[in-house]
Enzyme design. Structure first.
Site, PDB file in Angstrom:
ATOM      1  N   ASP A 153       5.635  -4.821   6.176  1.00 53.96           N
ATOM      2  CA  ASP A 153       6.315  -6.152   6.306  1.00 53.96           C
ATOM      3  C   ASP A 153       6.137  -7.275   5.064  1.00 53.96           C
ATOM      4  O   ASP A 153       7.196  -7.770   5.023  1.00 53.96           O
ATOM      5  CB  ASP A 153       5.721  -6.813   7.604  1.00 53.96           C
ATOM      6  CG  ASP A 153       4.175  -7.296   7.370  1.00 53.96           C
ATOM      7  OD1 ASP A 153       3.435  -6.696   6.588  1.00 53.96           O
ATOM      8  OD2 ASP A 153       3.770  -8.032   8.275  1.00 53.96           O
TER       9      ASP A 153
ATOM     10  N   ASP B 114       2.190  -0.758  11.817  1.00 56.35           N
ATOM     11  CA  ASP B 114       2.242  -2.235  12.318  1.00 56.35           C
ATOM     12  C   ASP B 114       3.462  -3.048  12.303  1.00 56.35           C
ATOM     13  O   ASP B 114       3.400  -3.948  12.601  1.00 56.35           O
ATOM     14  CB  ASP B 114       0.812  -2.768  11.800  1.00 56.35           C
ATOM     15  CG  ASP B 114       1.248  -2.965  10.354  1.00 56.35           C
ATOM     16  OD1 ASP B 114       2.075  -2.369   9.624  1.00 56.35           O
ATOM     17  OD2 ASP B 114       0.463  -3.692   9.366  1.00 56.35           O
TER      18      ASP B 114
ATOM     19  N   ARG C 237      -5.763  -2.268   8.732  1.00 51.06           N
ATOM     20  CA  ARG C 237      -5.432  -3.579   8.519  1.00 51.06           C
ATOM     21  C   ARG C 237      -5.717  -4.354   9.746  1.00 51.06           C
ATOM     22  O   ARG C 237      -6.878  -4.060  10.417  1.00 51.06           O
ATOM     23  CB  ARG C 237      -3.956  -3.984   8.003  1.00 51.06           C
ATOM     24  CG  ARG C 237      -3.975  -5.153   7.125  1.00 51.06           C
ATOM     25  CD  ARG C 237      -2.650  -5.326   6.339  1.00 51.06           C
ATOM     26  NE  ARG C 237      -1.429  -4.916   7.185  1.00 51.06           N
ATOM     27  CZ  ARG C 237      -0.430  -5.732   6.795  1.00 51.06           C
ATOM     28  NH1 ARG C 237      -0.336  -6.757   5.884  1.00 51.06           N
ATOM     29  NH2 ARG C 237       0.595  -5.260   7.275  1.00 51.06           N
TER      30      ARG C 237
ATOM     31  N   ARG D  64       0.990  -5.005  -5.289  1.00 46.39           N
ATOM     32  CA  ARG D  64       1.182  -6.038  -4.348  1.00 46.39           C
ATOM     33  C   ARG D  64       1.334  -7.222  -5.203  1.00 46.39           C
ATOM     34  O   ARG D  64       0.372  -7.538  -5.999  1.00 46.39           O
ATOM     35  CB  ARG D  64      -0.091  -6.375  -3.440  1.00 46.39           C
ATOM     36  CG  ARG D  64      -0.632  -5.208  -2.651  1.00 46.39           C
ATOM     37  CD  ARG D  64      -1.600  -5.458  -1.774  1.00 46.39           C
ATOM     38  NE  ARG D  64      -2.127  -4.476  -1.077  1.00 46.39           N
ATOM     39  CZ  ARG D  64      -1.670  -3.586   0.081  1.00 46.39           C
ATOM     40  NH1 ARG D  64      -0.595  -4.181   0.767  1.00 46.39           N
ATOM     41  NH2 ARG D  64      -2.349  -2.737   0.772  1.00 46.39           N
TER      42      ARG D  64
ATOM     43  N   ASP E  59      -0.308   1.974   8.434  1.00 45.42           N
ATOM     44  CA  ASP E  59      -1.067   1.097   9.577  1.00 45.42           C
ATOM     45  C   ASP E  59      -0.138   1.348  10.714  1.00 45.42           C
ATOM     46  O   ASP E  59      -0.492   0.832  11.972  1.00 45.42           O
ATOM     47  CB  ASP E  59      -0.908  -0.242   9.233  1.00 45.42           C
ATOM     48  CG  ASP E  59      -2.078  -0.501   7.852  1.00 45.42           C
ATOM     49  OD1 ASP E  59      -2.904   0.291   7.712  1.00 45.42           O
ATOM     50  OD2 ASP E  59      -1.849  -1.569   7.161  1.00 45.42           O
TER      51      ASP E  59
ATOM     52  N   GLY F 189       1.030  -1.240   0.073  1.00 46.81           N
ATOM     53  CA  GLY F 189       0.239   0.216  -0.013  1.00 46.81           C
ATOM     54  C   GLY F 189       0.868   1.211   0.055  1.00 46.81           C
ATOM     55  O   GLY F 189       1.953   1.371   0.741  1.00 46.81           O
TER      56      GLY F 189
ATOM     57  N   THR G 225       4.151   2.590   5.830  1.00 47.82           N
ATOM     58  CA  THR G 225       2.904   2.044   5.835  1.00 47.82           C
ATOM     59  C   THR G 225       2.015   2.929   6.770  1.00 47.82           C
ATOM     60  O   THR G 225       2.465   3.311   7.700  1.00 47.82           O
ATOM     61  CB  THR G 225       2.596   0.609   6.211  1.00 47.82           C
ATOM     62  OG1 THR G 225       1.443   0.343   6.649  1.00 47.82           O
ATOM     63  CG2 THR G 225       3.638   0.299   7.536  1.00 47.82           C
TER      64      THR G 225
END
Ligand code: F6P
Length: 328
Positions: free
Chosen positions: A102, A129, A171, A71, A127, A10, A125
């Site tokens: 990741d 995360d 996510r 992706r 996110d 993304g 990202t």
């Protein structure tokens, strides 16, 4: 040295600022840079473009990524990774900088099993995360964008005495929801990391309405979806309670737009750091920002453990919510 750079997964605001810094630092030292378009997908198609200090002018303030992203399912195969290694060798590349999440780092690590060159990751990202770093490029912008949207929705919520269920991206993580929800004073915040259900949150909202609260916002992380999407759940709450409920679903608006100053600075530092680390012989690592400094961490640190939400925010969240509920 000859550097190749790609962005994958993304897109995130600030990816361009990281590219710009890496290219400028590399070319300033006399090194060459190649851009790979469309991430690993473009790598397999040998979609390379030359990058110079001038060709990365004017991109700092742009969201998205000038190299575009994808992706790539194909890149999960060993045959594709071997092919990419051959193509990089054929282009005379010595070092590859990958910017993404990741999944992007897993791809880089897989590639390094078959490629002699050095690889380095920059966490990009929205996110946030990735456990190894306290913050990822794009997170701050996404939080600000979500916060501004919630502030605007608040106007309608108050004018019409409606309950809004706002689903934000992230996510499987609740970072964007927690930060945007706190920053906009949302009445309830639902994140996957904290066990709390929508029905209880809604019951709290109804209590608040009895005491005269006019506008009510529930921010829900997309990873908190348990039974149905936000519009379906808002309809369910409305039909059970008779209270007008509306939903605003996660939107790609959160992923685009000009990066905030914080994201531009983070990305600039990480882009420069990647070049410096690769020049000094590091490989198989990613840039991480922790306790006010940059570190080079092994790729595996990106997925070794789930990233817990900021502990102090989690600690004060229930107390803040209690005070708000008791307000008359
Ligand atoms: O990882 C960034 C992100 O925007 C997540 O927040 C979201 O779940 C996902 O990507 C959406 O992915 P896609 O762009 O493939 O729909």
């Amino acid at each position: 040295m000859k550097f190749a750079l790609l962005t994958s997964g993304g897109d995130a605001p600030g990816m361009n600022a990281a590219l710009r810094a890496a290219v400028r630092l590399a070319t300033d030292g006399g090194d060459e840079c190649l851009g790979v378009r469309d991430g690993y997908k473009g790598l397999l198609l040998r979609d390379f473009i030359g990058l110079t200090a001038r060709s990365v002018s004017g991109i700092m303030q742009l969201g998205g990524t000038m190299l575009r992203s994808a992706r790539s399912e194909e890149f999960r195969d060993e045959a594709a990774q071997r092919k990419a290694a051959r193509l990089l060798d054929g282009a005379g590349v010595d070092a590859l900088i990958v910017i993404g999440g990741d999944g992007t780092f897993r791809g880089a690590e897989a590639l390094s099993r078959f490629w002699r060159g050095r690889v380095f990751g920059i966490p990009g990202t929205i996110d946030n995360d990735i456990a190894a770093t306290s913050v990822t490029i794009g997170f701050d912008t996404a939080v600000n964008t979500a916060m501004q949207a919630i502030d605007k929705i608040r106007d309608t919520a108050a004018a019409h005495e409606r309950v809004f269920l706002i689903e934000v991206m992230g996510r499987t993580c609740g970072w964007i929801a927690l930060h945007a929800g706190l920053a906009s004073g949302a009445e309830e915040i639902l994140v996957p990391e904290i066990p709390f259900d929508l029905e209880t949150a809604f019951a709290n909202i109804l209590e608040g309405r009895k005491r005269g609260k006019r506008s009510s916002i529930i921010v829900m992380a997309e990873g908190h979806r348990q039974a149905g999407d936000a519009p379906e759940r808002a309809r369910g709450l409305q039909s059970k309670s008779g209270v007008e409920c509306r939903a605003v679903e996660r939107g790609y608006l959160q992923r685009g737009g000009p990066p905030t100053a914080a994201d531009r600075i983070l990305a600039t530092q990480m882009g420069a750091f990647a070049v410096r680390c690769l020049r000094s012989g590091e490989s198989g690592k990613m840039a991480a920002w922790r306790e006010g400094r940059l570190l080079a961490e092994p790729f595996a640190a990106a997925w070794a453990a789930p990233k817990p939400l900021a502990p102090f925010l989690v600690e004060i969240l229930p107390a803040l919510a209690e005070v708000r509920r008791a307000l008359r």
